[in-house]
Design an enzyme around this catalytic site. Structure first.
Site, PDB file in Angstrom:
ATOM      1  CG  HIS A   1     -21.840  -6.681  15.475  1.00 40.66           C
ATOM      2  ND1 HIS A   1     -21.410  -6.920  16.947  1.00 40.66           N
ATOM      3  CD2 HIS A   1     -21.440  -6.772  14.446  1.00 40.66           C
ATOM      4  CE1 HIS A   1     -22.233  -8.014  16.161  1.00 40.66           C
ATOM      5  NE2 HIS A   1     -22.359  -7.731  15.163  1.00 40.66           N
ATOM      6  CD  GLU A   2     -22.456  -5.836  10.905  1.00 44.98           C
ATOM      7  OE1 GLU A   2     -22.440  -6.506  10.283  1.00 44.98           O
ATOM      8  OE2 GLU A   2     -23.434  -5.964  11.649  1.00 44.98           O
TER       9      GLU A   2
ATOM     10  CG  ASP B   1     -23.265 -12.017  15.255  1.00 43.36           C
ATOM     11  OD1 ASP B   1     -23.865 -12.275  14.450  1.00 43.36           O
ATOM     12  OD2 ASP B   1     -22.799 -10.779  15.494  1.00 43.36           O
TER      13      ASP B   1
ATOM     14  CG  HIS C   1     -19.474  -9.570  11.500  1.00 37.64           C
ATOM     15  ND1 HIS C   1     -19.426 -11.075  12.751  1.00 37.64           N
ATOM     16  CD2 HIS C   1     -20.486  -9.453  12.314  1.00 37.64           C
ATOM     17  CE1 HIS C   1     -20.539 -10.719  13.242  1.00 37.64           C
ATOM     18  NE2 HIS C   1     -21.191 -10.128  13.330  1.00 37.64           N
TER      19      HIS C   1
END
Ligand code: ZN
Length: 263
Positions: free
Chosen positions: A170-171, A246, A174
């Site tokens: 997930h990170e 988000d 980004h």
């Protein structure tokens, strides 16, 4: 002579709005008295009355009439030079690494006000002491900024491997989207150590708050914001609740672009 009243809204709140009883009454009397006194200053006596408030919109209109608080100085959150100057004041009595790049510290703190910066310096000094350092180094400031803005690290919390995997993808999503978006802020660091209420976080380095943002920059913000969810779907085959914040943020930006900004 300068008379300074801090937190003016505490006694200068707009009057009226029904009879609320004792305390309310007393406050109104204080305000009335203040108004009367302000009118009574001898113009030759050079008395300057200043007051500070975070909530100018709730002040009684009578306070803002000519001859009273008739001039307003708006003090926004400091820009990077302002933050450097404030940090310098708070660092006066702190032993700091002579090689420290103060601008780098200041660039990590867009939107911080004086009290936040004082807090950062304090936390950084505590961290340096705990780590048995002779002086405070950049890493201490870096950690202190995260503590102040996001919360404490929760290193002791047990997190399953599967959850770590989801957070990592997930990170990374980004970070990669930001790296490929021309108008996104540069990535400062990515971590999957839980901190505050977050499971992981991608920290962006941005020198200043933007006052005007172009449509392409907003689109890049949407892309970067959705990068976490997309990475989960691509690599793990399904979405998770990890993108909750988000999606809230991205929806707000997207709605604003259409409804308020006509983009
Ligand atoms: Zn995310």
């Amino acid at each position: 002579c300068i008379v300074f009243i801090d937190e003016l809204d505490a006694l200068g709140k707009a009057r009226g709005g029904g009879n609320m009883g004792g305390a309310h009454d007393e406050r109104e009397q204080t305000l009335n008295q203040l108004l009367v006194e302000m009118d009574g200053f001898d113009t030759r006596a050079n008395v300057i009355v200043m007051a500070a408030t975070n909530r100018p919109e709730i002040l009684d209109p009578a306070l803002l009439r000519p001859g009273r608080f008739d001039r307003q100085v708006l003090i926004p959150a400091p820009d990077i030079n302002g933050r450097m100057a404030i940090l310098r004041v708070h660092l006066a009595n702190v032993r700091v690494d002579p090689a420290l790049d103060l601008r780098r510290v200041a660039s990590r703190t867009p939107g911080f006000v004086g009290a936040d910066l004082a807090n950062v310096v304090n936390e950084a000094a505590l961290l340096a002491a705990r780590r048995d350092r002779e002086h405070v180094v950049f890493e201490d400031f870096d950690e202190a900024v995260d503590r102040v803005s996001i919360g404490l690290e929760r290193r002791s919390q047990v997190i399953g491997d599967e959850e770590k995997r989801i957070t990592a993808y997930h990170e990374a999503g980004h970070a990669i989207c930001a790296a490929f978006s021309a108008h996104a802020d540069p990535v400062h660091k990515v971590t999957i150590i839980p901190r505050g209420l977050t499971g992981g976080v991608t920290v962006f380095a941005r020198e200043n708050h933007r006052h005007i943002t172009g449509e392409t920059a907003l689109r890049d913000m949407l892309v970067t914001g959705l990068g976490g969810r997309v990475a989960e779907q691509l690599e793990l085959g399904e979405a998770s609740t990890g993108a909750y914040n988000d999606i809230q943020h991205v929806s707000r930006v997207a709605r604003g672009m259409v409804v308020e900004l006509g983009m």
